[in-house]
Design an enzyme around this catalytic site. Structure first.
Site, PDB file in Angstrom:
ATOM      1  N   THR A 142     -36.643 -21.725  -3.887  1.00  0.00           N
ATOM      2  CA  THR A 142     -37.347 -22.588  -4.904  1.00  0.00           C
ATOM      3  C   THR A 142     -36.791 -21.703  -6.164  1.00  0.00           C
ATOM      4  O   THR A 142     -37.018 -20.333  -6.217  1.00  0.00           O
ATOM      5  CB  THR A 142     -38.572 -22.952  -4.793  1.00  0.00           C
ATOM      6  OG1 THR A 142     -39.134 -23.143  -6.169  1.00  0.00           O
ATOM      7  CG2 THR A 142     -39.478 -21.728  -4.358  1.00  0.00           C
TER       8      THR A 142
ATOM      9  N   SER B  70     -48.068 -19.509  -6.598  1.00  0.00           N
ATOM     10  CA  SER B  70     -48.796 -20.281  -5.419  1.00  0.00           C
ATOM     11  C   SER B  70     -48.426 -19.800  -4.027  1.00  0.00           C
ATOM     12  O   SER B  70     -47.388 -18.847  -3.942  1.00  0.00           O
ATOM     13  CB  SER B  70     -48.546 -21.773  -5.548  1.00  0.00           C
ATOM     14  OG  SER B  70     -47.238 -22.040  -4.597  1.00  0.00           O
TER      15      SER B  70
ATOM     16  N   TYR C 114     -47.314 -21.012  -1.402  1.00  0.00           N
ATOM     17  CA  TYR C 114     -46.134 -21.548  -1.354  1.00  0.00           C
ATOM     18  C   TYR C 114     -44.960 -20.941  -1.761  1.00  0.00           C
ATOM     19  O   TYR C 114     -43.961 -20.448  -1.131  1.00  0.00           O
ATOM     20  CB  TYR C 114     -46.217 -23.305  -1.409  1.00  0.00           C
ATOM     21  CG  TYR C 114     -44.778 -23.629  -1.731  1.00  0.00           C
ATOM     22  CD1 TYR C 114     -43.804 -23.875  -0.744  1.00  0.00           C
ATOM     23  CD2 TYR C 114     -44.180 -23.701  -3.089  1.00  0.00           C
ATOM     24  CE1 TYR C 114     -42.516 -24.271  -0.971  1.00  0.00           C
ATOM     25  CE2 TYR C 114     -42.839 -24.222  -3.268  1.00  0.00           C
ATOM     26  CZ  TYR C 114     -41.910 -24.382  -2.119  1.00  0.00           C
ATOM     27  OH  TYR C 114     -40.698 -24.961  -2.263  1.00  0.00           O
ATOM     28  N   HIS C 115     -45.047 -20.685  -3.226  1.00  0.00           N
ATOM     29  CA  HIS C 115     -43.750 -20.129  -3.782  1.00  0.00           C
ATOM     30  C   HIS C 115     -43.621 -18.742  -3.398  1.00  0.00           C
ATOM     31  O   HIS C 115     -42.846 -18.189  -3.124  1.00  0.00           O
ATOM     32  CB  HIS C 115     -43.974 -20.307  -5.509  1.00  0.00           C
ATOM     33  CG  HIS C 115     -43.871 -21.460  -6.071  1.00  0.00           C
ATOM     34  ND1 HIS C 115     -44.888 -22.295  -6.524  1.00  0.00           N
ATOM     35  CD2 HIS C 115     -42.678 -22.203  -6.275  1.00  0.00           C
ATOM     36  CE1 HIS C 115     -44.630 -23.357  -6.740  1.00  0.00           C
ATOM     37  NE2 HIS C 115     -43.341 -23.371  -6.912  1.00  0.00           N
TER      38      HIS C 115
ATOM     39  N   LYS D 109     -41.793 -18.437  -0.149  1.00  0.00           N
ATOM     40  CA  LYS D 109     -40.448 -18.343  -0.268  1.00  0.00           C
ATOM     41  C   LYS D 109     -39.751 -17.083  -0.870  1.00  0.00           C
ATOM     42  O   LYS D 109     -38.674 -16.425  -0.412  1.00  0.00           O
ATOM     43  CB  LYS D 109     -40.008 -19.566  -1.376  1.00  0.00           C
ATOM     44  CG  LYS D 109     -40.330 -20.920  -1.025  1.00  0.00           C
ATOM     45  CD  LYS D 109     -39.225 -21.414  -0.070  1.00  0.00           C
ATOM     46  CE  LYS D 109     -39.365 -22.921   0.239  1.00  0.00           C
ATOM     47  NZ  LYS D 109     -38.328 -23.542   1.007  1.00  0.00           N
TER      48      LYS D 109
END
Lengths: 469, 469
Positions: free
Chosen positions: B220, B255, B257-258, B261
């Protein structure tokens, strides 16, 4: 204050210095609320075992205790900070002198299981953590609360946070061996899961239960890899296409273990920004040595000393090899250069970090080492020290089991801890003599089959692997 | 070859272009060994359920199939590559046209469970993955193997690798929502564990069973954060104290989530170096749109369209808000600028990555977006497009639930995919008209309570949280 700190940290080599307990704790405690009490009560335990360290009736050893340690702190009981040590049974975490009066240790003791599973053992005989804590109490009068459990178990962790309300958490509780993480898939997964999720849990526990608590987290210099530019302390100012910003220093970790520390650093940095966590990331170099004044007080306080191919590190392993007449095993060309530090400096650095906490929301990175050496340089130093003791020391290049540059530029900054008052104890002839003599003292305990590298970065497979003894 | 690629990718807006299946697969397959067979046999299954997609007797729809798709590939059956799609049931992974003849999809379908648990639903009615695959077969003659299981379960993953021997793995199989990862501790831990360990397993499976396989991994743009200098594609050349090196671009994810990644990227980069894995990290921007030629063929092929506060993304959500007369919700000042792309360009980019695999040991990073917009710019575009359709569109600033800069420099490079042949389908008035009309078509399905942000970066707690419908 800085000058004062330096004066008080005028350490002498090995076990000869007067043990001066750090004064930082007084300075901080005087401005801290005193409302908190050490948790001593009983409670229901489902997920963890709590062992209250008790005083053993050992009067003899009390005479050998250093002049300052316990005495200095006897009047500071109500002033010292509450420090939670996660992973307080390891090479760095075991050292008791680091911490003030009110200490809680969280331990899962899996490292001892790993030794059993891999057929490895410390050069030094190490007592159980329970005996260690009892002996410490008997010698110094200091109580260390011990809780056995897993930081990946948030129910366990939250109970300890709620009961203890730490002012600082020192997080050593990670799988800390690069080769271990490269044995097989399950160990790679274990390492990343254990380290990353454990640290996430600690961050959530701080946010939820002790949001002023200072996290002191053990990172590694290995996070940076070996870039062809100077390594800064955590951040680098980059001018690019006419614009400038200060950004996290690029990381190039080279094992699943080192990567787990990079993941931790990124997670911690985010929570400092998002939640106002105060955190210090100690990017530690390779530690050598074993004795501190405190560990020398009694054999039940001995620190562990790893020399094997999985947990052993370069200089310590070389000393053992010299002691038993095994060639020093240099991996590949031996030009691999890293930062190194004396284990007594580890103690100093952690003390300094606790004594000078990060600000709210600050993610602070210290490069925690005092000198750079290449592997070849270390081998030469050990060879010379061995010759003085009448040892015939040979060096052998073995195929490098790792994936790493064997000749490279390396210049890493390490000024922030010095600015806080670190007085480095550099690698000296006398230290090397002492270390060699120490390994000679225990050479009958050496398992020579443990010495050679047994884990290859390239050959790691998906299937569970047994590392034969 | 580059020119040829460009000609073949002369896409028209929305559903009006002729569907041309990419020719890359032929070019590559011609130099690939043809020894492999699609696994079709029965086998014992303990850890997973395998569903062989079967052809439904649906003759009517066959007439609606595009002129090119299935026809073009009918003679290429033995030439096309084997592509494993992990997470082939999501917004990006579902798109069938991306892939050549021999496709295996691995699915755990947890995203559908999340919708149930959080009381959310796609704007578009989406069929089961089983019906989707059967319908695709009936319309195009193409078989997609479906295996239901968890990539965190290595036994499951290794069975599929051994049976299928993929030439490329497209890894979409991660928890992909930043707000989801910020709901509570357990979701944060789930996100990092699921994404990081799942990807580790994929890397081990490639090393162990298909070491020539090309990993195409969805990253991302959010990994970079919003630095005050230009964002490069994965790496940046830094001159520092008179020395120069090209290093991984510093990451500042915001976050859990980020961050997951970022962890993935670091892990993958290491395995490329240590094991020779070939990998492409697609740092994707924010995707908008929903239709491709293929999804428009039949309602059972509809792609999902998220507009809620957890899974919805800016432009898609704005269109839904405009359609139902809800003010466009701009988070904070609205200066947040990101890279965006049309979902049909996602398809193109993945095709291009597969068609031009990374070299052995290469860790390649593409910034996968086509244009930059601030949130305010998107709101203005949707307002204008709405006015043309007679909608009265208002904009409202709501407190920003995220921790992010609301006014910042942003200039991210995105040339590598263009160099490989990407013909971007930029955000145009006609596309916005189509997208708005599409949301109006389904506006009766909108749950307006899903629209507002329900997850706060600062309020995330340790306790499990239920997001009320």
């Amino acid at each position: 204050m800085e000058k004062e700190s330096k004066d008080r940290h005028d350490y002498k080599p090995l076990n000869q210095r007067a043990t001066v307990l750090p004064s930082y704790f007084n300075q901080i405690a005087s401005s801290s609320p005193l409302k908190k009490l050490v948790y001593q009560g009983k409670r229901s335990q489902r997920c963890c075992t709590t062992i209250q360290a008790t005083t053993l009736p050992v009067s003899k050893e009390a005479k050998t205790q250093p002049t300052s340690g316990a005495n200095h702190t006897s009047n500071e009981a109500s002033q010292t900070k509450r420090v939670m040590v996660i992973g307080g049974d390891g090479y760095c975490g075991l050292l008791p002198s680091t911490y003030p009066k009110r200490v809680m240790k969280l331990q899962f003791l899996v490292r001892r299981l790993f030794d059993q599973q891999l057929g490895l053992d410390s050069l030094t005989p190490i007592s159980s953590i329970h005996n260690h804590i009892r002996r410490w109490k008997s010698l110094t009068g200091k109580t260390i609360q011990l809780h056995i459990g897993d930081v990946c178990d948030f129910e366990f962790l939250s109970k300890t946070f709620k009961s203890f309300e730490p002012d600082a958490v020192i997080h050593f509780g990670e799988q800390r061996s690069a080769p271990y993480s490269m044995i097989d898939r399950s160990r790679a997964v274990f390492t990343q899961n254990n380290n990353v999720i454990g640290t996430l849990n600690v961050l959530f526990a701080i946010k939820e239960f002790s949001d002023q608590c200072h996290l002191v987290k053990l990172g590694t210099m290995g996070e940076y890899g070996t870039p062809n530019i100077d390594i800064e302390e955590g951040f680098i100012t980059i001018t690019h296409n006419g614009r400038t910003d200060t950004l996290p220093y690029p990381k190039q970790a080279s094992s699943f273990y080192h990567l787990s520390k990079v993941h931790d650093s990124n997670n911690i940095a985010f929570t400092c920004k998002a939640w106002g966590i105060r955190a210090t990331d100690l990017n530690q170099g390779v530690v050598y040595g074993v004795r501190t004044d405190e560990t020398a007080m009694h054999e039940e306080l001995y620190n562990r000393f790893d020399y094997d191919g999985v947990f052993g590190t370069a200089l310590n392993r070389f000393c053992v090899q010299a002691a038993v007449g095994h060639p020093l095993t240099v991996y590949g060309k031996g030009g691999q250069t890293r930062g190194y530090l004396d284990i007594r400096d580890t103690v100093q650095c952690v003390e300094l970090a606790i004594a000078n906490p990060a600000e709210r929301g600050e993610f602070r990175v210290f490069n925690q080492f005092t000198e750079q050496f290449s592997v070849n340089e270390l081998a030469t130093l050990v060879t010379k020290a061995g010759e003085k003791l009448g040892l015939e020391v040979q060096t052998k290049s073995v195929p490098n089991p790792r994936v790493e540059a064997e000749e490279h530029y390396y210049n890493a900054k390490h000024t922030k801890l010095v600015e806080l008052g670190l007085k480095p104890q550099l690698l000296s002839d006398s230290l090397l003599d002492s270390l060699l003599n120490f390994t000679i003292e225990f050479k009958d305990r050496v398992g020579t089959k443990q010495i050679m590298p047994s884990v290859s970065w390239g050959k790691i497979g998906a299937k569970p692997k047994t590392v034969a003894a």
